[in-house]
Structures are given as C-alpha cells and as structure tokens.
Design an enzyme around this catalytic site. Sequence first.
Site, PDB file in Angstrom:
ATOM      1  CG  ASN A   1       7.624  -0.823  -0.902  1.00 31.16           C
ATOM      2  OD1 ASN A   1       8.650   0.280  -2.227  1.00 31.16           O
ATOM      3  ND2 ASN A   1       7.428  -0.629  -0.115  1.00 31.16           N
TER       4      ASN A   1
ATOM      5  CG  PHE B   1       0.403   5.575  -8.609  1.00 32.35           C
ATOM      6  CD1 PHE B   1      -0.508   7.279  -8.191  1.00 32.35           C
ATOM      7  CD2 PHE B   1       1.344   5.205  -9.195  1.00 32.35           C
ATOM      8  CE1 PHE B   1       0.497   8.748  -9.423  1.00 32.35           C
ATOM      9  CE2 PHE B   1       1.432   6.717 -10.718  1.00 32.35           C
ATOM     10  CZ  PHE B   1       1.246   7.924 -10.485  1.00 32.35           C
TER      11      PHE B   1
ATOM     12  CE  LYS C   1      -4.517  -2.421  -4.827  1.00 34.47           C
ATOM     13  NZ  LYS C   1      -3.187  -2.793  -5.969  1.00 34.47           N
TER      14      LYS C   1
ATOM     15  CE  LYS D   1      -6.521   0.757  -1.147  1.00 35.78           C
ATOM     16  NZ  LYS D   1      -4.830   1.050  -0.744  1.00 35.78           N
TER      17      LYS D   1
HETATM   18  N1  CTP Z   1      -1.806   3.194   0.197  1.00 37.32           N
HETATM   19  C1  CTP Z   1      -2.341   3.567   0.667  1.00 37.32           C
HETATM   20  N2  CTP Z   1      -1.619   2.950   2.198  1.00 37.32           N
HETATM   21  C2  CTP Z   1      -1.833   1.877   2.377  1.00 37.32           C
HETATM   22  C3  CTP Z   1      -1.673   1.085   0.929  1.00 37.32           C
HETATM   23  C4  CTP Z   1      -1.401   1.154   0.138  1.00 37.32           C
HETATM   24  O1  CTP Z   1      -2.313   5.292   0.489  1.00 37.32           O
HETATM   25  N3  CTP Z   1      -1.440   0.798   3.584  1.00 37.32           N
HETATM   26  C5  CTP Z   1      -2.079   3.358  -1.844  1.00 37.32           C
HETATM   27  C6  CTP Z   1      -0.859   3.780  -2.201  1.00 37.32           C
HETATM   28  O2  CTP Z   1      -0.098   5.165  -1.627  1.00 37.32           O
HETATM   29  C7  CTP Z   1      -1.416   3.715  -3.655  1.00 37.32           C
HETATM   30  C8  CTP Z   1      -2.298   2.923  -3.430  1.00 37.32           C
HETATM   31  O3  CTP Z   1      -3.269   2.740  -2.198  1.00 37.32           O
HETATM   32  O4  CTP Z   1      -1.834   4.652  -4.019  1.00 37.32           O
HETATM   33  C9  CTP Z   1      -2.811   1.433  -3.659  1.00 37.32           C
HETATM   34  O5  CTP Z   1      -1.686   1.229  -3.254  1.00 37.32           O
HETATM   35  P1  CTP Z   1      -1.305  -0.625  -3.371  1.00 37.32           P
HETATM   36  O6  CTP Z   1      -0.108  -1.068  -2.569  1.00 37.32           O
HETATM   37  O7  CTP Z   1      -1.665  -1.148  -4.668  1.00 37.32           O
HETATM   38  O8  CTP Z   1      -2.727  -1.311  -2.934  1.00 37.32           O
HETATM   39  P2  CTP Z   1      -3.029  -1.583  -1.501  1.00 37.32           P
HETATM   40  O9  CTP Z   1      -4.377  -1.429  -1.061  1.00 37.32           O
HETATM   41  O10 CTP Z   1      -1.434  -2.195  -1.109  1.00 37.32           O
HETATM   42  O11 CTP Z   1      -3.299  -3.648  -2.024  1.00 37.32           O
HETATM   43  P3  CTP Z   1      -2.605  -4.382  -2.580  1.00 37.32           P
HETATM   44  O12 CTP Z   1      -1.048  -4.716  -1.732  1.00 37.32           O
HETATM   45  O13 CTP Z   1      -3.852  -6.041  -2.138  1.00 37.32           O
HETATM   46  O14 CTP Z   1      -2.289  -4.373  -3.950  1.00 37.32           O
END
Ligand code: CTP
Length: 399
Positions: free
Chosen positions: A211, A323, A337, A341
């Site tokens: 990404n 974040f 979230k 979490k």
């Molecule tokens: N995160 C993580 N592990 C993952 C995905 C996300 O630890 N596999 C953490 C990111 O580092 C961030 C937070 O979760 O601090 C939110 O990440 P985000 O990508 O916004 O959320 P997702 O839980 O992946 O939800 P979505 O992609 O459905 O928005």
Amino acid sequence: MLDKKIVIGITGGIAAYKSAELVRLLVKEGCSVQAVMTTAAQSFVAPLTFSTLTGRPVYHNLFAGPIQSSTVHIDLARWPDLVVVAPATANLIGKAAHGLADDLLSTALLAIRLESCPVILAPAMNTAMLCNPAVQDNLALLRRRGFIIADPLAGDLACGEAGEGRMVEPEQLLALIKRTLAATGDYKGETVLVTAGPTREALDPVRFLSNHSSGRMGYALARAARERGARVILVSGPTSLEPPAGVEFYPVTTAREMFRAVMGFFPIVDIVIKTAAVADFRPELIAEQKIKKGEELQLKLVRNPDILEELGAHKDKQFLVGFAAETADLLTHARVKMERKNLDLIVVNDVTREGAGFETETNIVQLLYRAGGVEEFPLMSKLELSHRILDRIRACRKG
Ligand code: CTP
C-alpha cells in the site's frame, strides 16, 4: 538563562575561530564551559582565547591535564550536561564512528553515555571531503547511534571553493543546544513500541501486494518519543526513510513478520503506537517461479493476523494507540475499531483530505479517546503532531 555545564571540543579547522563566539554566547547564557582542543586546533586558535573566554584552563593532553588526574577523559565525560564538537573534522568524525581513541577529545567522547549527555557534532570541511562516502557513512552511523549532527551549510569555503561544508553559525548552534537541552525528558523510563510503514506480501519472486504508506508518521513518532527520553523500538515495514537517531530499529517485510516482532516485544513495553498500514490479506500461495502472463489471473487471498486486535486481547499494563486511515464515516468506523481492538486511543485520519495521509509531511487528524471524547487538530507537521499525541498519551495515563 541556560545555566548548564557544557564541554566544547575544538578540532583542527579554520571554523575554530567561530567556536570562540559560541563559547562567548554560552557563557553569556550562564553556562560553565570547558574547552578541549586537539593539537591541530591549537594551530588555528590559541588556547589562551578559550581559557580567557571560559575562565577555565583548556584541556588538551590525555596524560597531563591542567588538573592532575589519571582519568581526565572520564572526569570530562562525567561532568557535562551536553557536549558539542565544533568544528568537527572528518578525522574526529571517523574516530567517533569507529571507536578510536588516540587523544583526549576522542577518548572522552567514547566515555560519554549518550542517554544522559547529548553530543552535538558540527562538521566543517571542504565539500569533496564532506561528500566522500566514507565521511557520509560515518555521519550516518553516528546519527543512528544518537549523535546529533548540525548539518553544515552551503557557502564560500576557506579553500576558495564554494559548496556545502561551512560550519553552522554560532547562533544556530546555540539554538540547537537550547532545543536539545529543552527536550523535556518526560518519557524517560518508558519503553515505546512504534510500528510504521507498509507491509509487503509476495506473489512470486518479483511481485508483491502493498500500500501507499510512507512510514513518515511512525518515524516522526519514534523520533519524538526518543527526543523525550523514551527507549523506542521501531518495527518498520519497507520504507525509504532513515531510522531516527537512537531508536532500536527492526525492519520487517510481511504482516506475519511484523506480528512476530511485535508480539515478542509486547511484554516489555509500556506504550504501543501502531501507525503501520498492515496488509489485511496475503496471497494464499507464493509462486516459486515468476508467474507468466496468461489471459487472466485469479488470486486467492487469505487473512493476515490483526496485530493490534491480538495485542488488545492480551494487554495487561500497556497503553494501546491505533491509527485508522479512513475515507468516509471516520468516527463511526474508528469507534468500532477502538472497541474491537480494545484500544485506549485511536488517531483518525481522513486520507482523502489535502495535507493528510501517506506521502505528505503534514497530517490532519482527530483523536478519539476511550472515554468517548473527540479532539480535532489542525493541519501540522507530522513531527509536531507526534509531540501533541505524546502529550495526550501522557495525560491519559496519568488519569
Ligand atoms: N492493524 C493491525 N493489523 C492488521 C490491520 C491493522 O495491527 N492486520 C492496525 C493498524 O496498524 C492500525 C489499526 O489496526 O493501527 C487500524 O488499521 P486499519 O487498516 O485502519 O483498520 P483495519 O482493522 O484493517 O480495518 P479496515 O481495513 O477494514 O478499515
């Protein structure tokens, strides 16, 4: 008034005359200043200049200091609140980078504990010397170890050339010394784990899914926490950034590697800040050979572990900051979230706004607190924002 104890090291360069002005400014600020000169420095400026300005004898000999002591270098290293070497020649920089100690200044530098006494080096040399890969590598190495480098300026040089290599002006050095000493140290004793950057999930030996994360927000947070005295562990996916000085750096590539690294550190950390843009999915199979093109290609993706969710499920004393990069319904998504979490704080980022998001130096965010409050910050640099976030984390933890 600064009112600090400062050791100033002076090495052999024409810019040594500027250091006399720096000493004058420091003394005016109420500082006690101890000058240490190398032999070459004394060919440029007489020790009498510095002893007159500081009111103290100049140190230069490892074995016969003005005060009879068999451990002048250790006494020198224990005494100050800060050390500045101005000018710092390529030779001094090389010696500091490689642990060489063949005179008083280089030996005292080896005996400094950087956690309690910052060291600023102000290089001054000809452009070709400064650009030499040996010097650049040495400076990069010292930066990584936590030395502060006052980057030289471009301008006319004593050798008649024009280019980069002029020592920063005494007023600028004084400002840097003040900034360094003012770093609050309010995170001393805390261990902060920051994750940053994207992860990469291989498809075959030459391709991957990833990404746009640049890692800038996480690196700025790591730098800010370090500047405030924390022990900082930075677990980072692939980025083009130089790790901030003084942080413990663990590069990883995939989400599963990041998961393992983070879980390993989790028991010893007080605060986790997860800025990393972790890939939620990875290809089920990684092709051993390069995938050849056909009419179409179907990829089957499987879920990666959610690192933060796992941390939330196992948290004990740790303060968890997530974040959320969103493009719509920011607060609603962020709140979900936070609950899922088990976070203490979530930083919400509308990545569609100008000045926010991945490749920028600035960000615009809202902070959503566990207790329910929301705080919106205006556009600011990622470093400034990092300090605000750290202020808020501190306030939350104090209750
Ligand atoms: N995160 C993580 N592990 C993952 C995905 C996300 O630890 N596999 C953490 C990111 O580092 C961030 C937070 O979760 O601090 C939110 O990440 P985000 O990508 O916004 O959320 P997702 O839980 O992946 O939800 P979505 O992609 O459905 O928005």
